[in-house]
Design a protein around this motif. Structure first.
Motif, PDB file in Angstrom:
ATOM      1  N   ASP A  42       0.853  -1.183   0.000  1.00 38.68           N
ATOM      2  CA  ASP A  42       0.000   0.000   0.000  1.00 38.68           C
ATOM      3  C   ASP A  42       0.894   1.240   0.000  1.00 38.68           C
ATOM      4  O   ASP A  42       1.887   1.286   0.716  1.00 38.68           O
ATOM      5  N   MET A  43       0.546   2.223  -0.776  1.00 37.67           N
ATOM      6  CA  MET A  43       1.328   3.445  -0.835  1.00 37.67           C
ATOM      7  C   MET A  43       0.689   4.523   0.040  1.00 37.67           C
ATOM      8  O   MET A  43      -0.534   4.683   0.052  1.00 37.67           O
ATOM      9  N   PRO A  44       1.498   5.274   0.789  1.00 36.30           N
ATOM     10  CA  PRO A  44       0.951   6.314   1.673  1.00 36.30           C
ATOM     11  C   PRO A  44       0.431   7.498   0.872  1.00 36.30           C
ATOM     12  O   PRO A  44       0.879   7.780  -0.237  1.00 36.30           O
ATOM     13  N   TYR A  45      -0.529   8.196   1.466  1.00 39.47           N
ATOM     14  CA  TYR A  45      -0.995   9.437   0.859  1.00 39.47           C
ATOM     15  C   TYR A  45       0.088  10.507   0.938  1.00 39.47           C
ATOM     16  O   TYR A  45       0.228  11.332   0.032  1.00 39.47           O
ATOM     17  N   VAL A  46       0.863  10.491   2.032  1.00 37.72           N
ATOM     18  CA  VAL A  46       1.929  11.468   2.250  1.00 37.72           C
ATOM     19  C   VAL A  46       3.211  10.713   2.568  1.00 37.72           C
ATOM     20  O   VAL A  46       3.234   9.865   3.459  1.00 37.72           O
ATOM     21  N   GLY A  47       4.266  10.982   1.808  1.00 38.46           N
ATOM     22  CA  GLY A  47       5.551  10.344   2.039  1.00 38.46           C
ATOM     23  C   GLY A  47       6.551  11.318   2.621  1.00 38.46           C
ATOM     24  O   GLY A  47       6.244  12.495   2.865  1.00 38.46           O
ATOM     25  N   MET A  48       7.770  10.849   2.848  1.00 39.90           N
ATOM     26  CA  MET A  48       8.830  11.706   3.362  1.00 39.90           C
ATOM     27  C   MET A  48       9.065  12.883   2.412  1.00 39.90           C
ATOM     28  O   MET A  48       9.158  12.701   1.198  1.00 39.90           O
ATOM     29  N   GLY A  49       9.167  14.085   2.983  1.00 37.75           N
ATOM     30  CA  GLY A  49       9.429  15.257   2.169  1.00 37.75           C
ATOM     31  C   GLY A  49       8.215  15.829   1.480  1.00 37.75           C
ATOM     32  O   GLY A  49       8.331  16.781   0.709  1.00 37.75           O
ATOM     33  N   GLU A  50       7.029  15.272   1.732  1.00 36.38           N
ATOM     34  CA  GLU A  50       5.794  15.764   1.132  1.00 36.38           C
ATOM     35  C   GLU A  50       4.874  16.316   2.212  1.00 36.38           C
ATOM     36  O   GLU A  50       4.969  15.940   3.381  1.00 36.38           O
ATOM     37  N   TYR A  51       3.968  17.188   1.813  1.00 31.41           N
ATOM     38  CA  TYR A  51       2.904  17.650   2.684  1.00 31.41           C
ATOM     39  C   TYR A  51       1.568  17.299   2.051  1.00 31.41           C
ATOM     40  O   TYR A  51       1.417  17.348   0.832  1.00 31.41           O
ATOM     41  N   ILE A  74      -5.831  17.448   8.580  1.00 33.25           N
ATOM     42  CA  ILE A  74      -4.626  18.105   9.080  1.00 33.25           C
ATOM     43  C   ILE A  74      -3.562  18.112   7.988  1.00 33.25           C
ATOM     44  O   ILE A  74      -3.322  17.087   7.336  1.00 33.25           O
ATOM     45  N   LEU A  75      -2.922  19.251   7.782  1.00 28.83           N
ATOM     46  CA  LEU A  75      -1.855  19.371   6.787  1.00 28.83           C
ATOM     47  C   LEU A  75      -0.529  18.994   7.449  1.00 28.83           C
ATOM     48  O   LEU A  75      -0.030  19.708   8.318  1.00 28.83           O
ATOM     49  N   VAL A  76       0.043  17.849   7.038  1.00 26.50           N
ATOM     50  CA  VAL A  76       1.224  17.301   7.712  1.00 26.50           C
ATOM     51  C   VAL A  76       2.228  16.734   6.714  1.00 26.50           C
ATOM     52  O   VAL A  76       1.930  16.531   5.533  1.00 26.50           O
ATOM     53  N   THR A  77       3.417  16.454   7.229  1.00 30.55           N
ATOM     54  CA  THR A  77       4.416  15.653   6.544  1.00 30.55           C
ATOM     55  C   THR A  77       4.828  14.539   7.502  1.00 30.55           C
ATOM     56  O   THR A  77       4.224  14.377   8.556  1.00 30.55           O
ATOM     57  N   LEU A  78       5.843  13.753   7.130  1.00 28.76           N
ATOM     58  CA  LEU A  78       6.319  12.671   7.988  1.00 28.76           C
ATOM     59  C   LEU A  78       7.625  13.071   8.667  1.00 28.76           C
ATOM     60  O   LEU A  78       8.430  13.821   8.126  1.00 28.76           O
ATOM     61  N   LYS A  79       7.835  12.527   9.864  1.00 23.97           N
ATOM     62  CA  LYS A  79       9.106  12.640  10.555  1.00 23.97           C
ATOM     63  C   LYS A  79       9.341  11.340  11.309  1.00 23.97           C
ATOM     64  O   LYS A  79       8.440  10.502  11.427  1.00 23.97           O
ATOM     65  N   GLN A  80      10.563  11.149  11.824  1.00 27.55           N
ATOM     66  CA  GLN A  80      10.899   9.964  12.604  1.00 27.55           C
ATOM     67  C   GLN A  80      11.171  10.349  14.051  1.00 27.55           C
ATOM     68  O   GLN A  80      11.748  11.413  14.314  1.00 27.55           O
ATOM     69  N   ASP A  81      10.751   9.488  14.988  1.00 25.39           N
ATOM     70  CA  ASP A  81      11.120   9.716  16.380  1.00 25.39           C
ATOM     71  C   ASP A  81      12.517   9.160  16.631  1.00 25.39           C
ATOM     72  O   ASP A  81      13.209   8.732  15.690  1.00 25.39           O
TER      73      ASP A  81
END
Length: 305
Positions: free
Chosen positions: A81-90, A135-142
């Motif tokens: 499955d592909m995410p709606y929002v990936g790294m570096g995207e909003y 919500i307008l977001v991007t991805l990050k890592q903990d």
């Protein structure tokens, strides 16, 4: 609303080792099959793809495009499955669940929901988003490399925002709240204009992710907009004045509140700002319907009354 750009799969060099991370989208080869899924390989790295995360039956040496994430047991895993929002995207993601202790969970297109952590949410629970808000977001890592949602930054909004023109004045627009501050809320409209609504111009408290309609009250020189959820002032003056007059009538024509009363008291008693109160009171005084005497506002009694 903000449209994401098409994401290209990230290629992993065949000599790479230990480079797999959550948030990657890449092509991997089926190295081994098990009863419940497949081990995929890129270089010397392997990751497990459960059969429930595969779109079809796979065979040895098949190449598949996958997205990497941490499963519910915190193991790095793959999904087709592909995410709606990936790294570096909003992008705009829908709220699907709320945890008062952890934060809110967002649907990012894969089976495991994405957490927007409590530290990235407004301090007041009334300003938290609700299910089905966007919500307008991007991805990050903990610190452990697990994926979290990260709210849009002001710099990113500025990059994607469109300049508004003078023709926008007094138009009704729809926008979604992307940031809440003490003075009010920032929204991004359907046409990607930045819109600010001051608390005095709200009808009730706005929350992060809420979509509302407002009237453009001012077009700034930098192309940003100010808005109001209230009626235009000439309409609101009359409504507020009627409200004050009804209050006075119910108190036998007098009240211990004037244009010198503290703003907090005005807001508590009449649910309006101090400036709105003064405008409404000024209207009634100009019409000689009320007067202020010794710290009181009183209905003017005419001979015919």
């Amino acid at each position: 609303m903000y449209k994401k750009t098409k994401r290209e799969p990230q290629k992993v060099a065949t000599a790479a080792t230990g480079n797999l991370q959550a948030g990657m989208t890449l092509e991997m080869k089926v190295a081994r099959k098990t009863e419940i899924g497949y081990f995929l390989r890129a270089g010397d790295d392997e990751v497990f793809l459960h059969e429930k995360e595969a779109h079809e039956r796979l065979h040895l040496d098949d190449e598949v495009e996958v997205f990497l994430y941490h499963d519910h047991e915190n193991r790095l895993a793959a999904t087709m499955d592909m995410p709606y929002v990936g790294m570096g995207e909003y992008g705009w993601l829908e709220v699907v669940d709320i945890s008062p202790r952890m934060g809110v969970f967002l649907d990012n297109g894969i089976k495991k929901d994405l957490l927007l952590f409590v530290d990235d949410l407004p301090k007041l629970s009334d300003e938290w988003p609700r299910p089905r808000d966007q919500i307008l977001v991007t991805l990050k890592q903990d610190k452990l490399g697990r994926l979290l949602a990260k709210p849009v930054t002001e710099n990113e909004v500025t990059k994607i925002a469109a300049m508004a023109g003078a023709e926008m004045l007094n138009k009704q627009v729809e926008g979604t709240v992307y940031k809440v501050i003490a003075a009010g809320a920032f929204l991004l409209t359907e046409d990607e204009h930045i819109l600010f609504i001051h608390r005095d111009e709200m009808v009730g408290r706005l929350r992060l992710g809420q979509t509302v309609t407002s009237r453009i009250s001012y077009v700034r020189e930098d192309g940003r907009l100010n808005g109001s959820m209230k009626e235009r002032k000439e309409v609101q003056y009359g409504e507020d004045a009627d409200k004050l007059l009804r209050y006075l009538i119910n108190r036998d024509g007098a009240m211990p509140y004037t244009d010198s009363t503290e703003p907090d008291i005005i807001r508590e008693k009449f649910q309006m700002s101090k400036s709105s109160f003064k405008r409404a009171l000024g209207k009634l005084m100009k019409e000689r319907r009320v007067e202020q005497v010794d710290g009181w506002t009183k209905i003017v009694r005419h001979e015919e009354d």
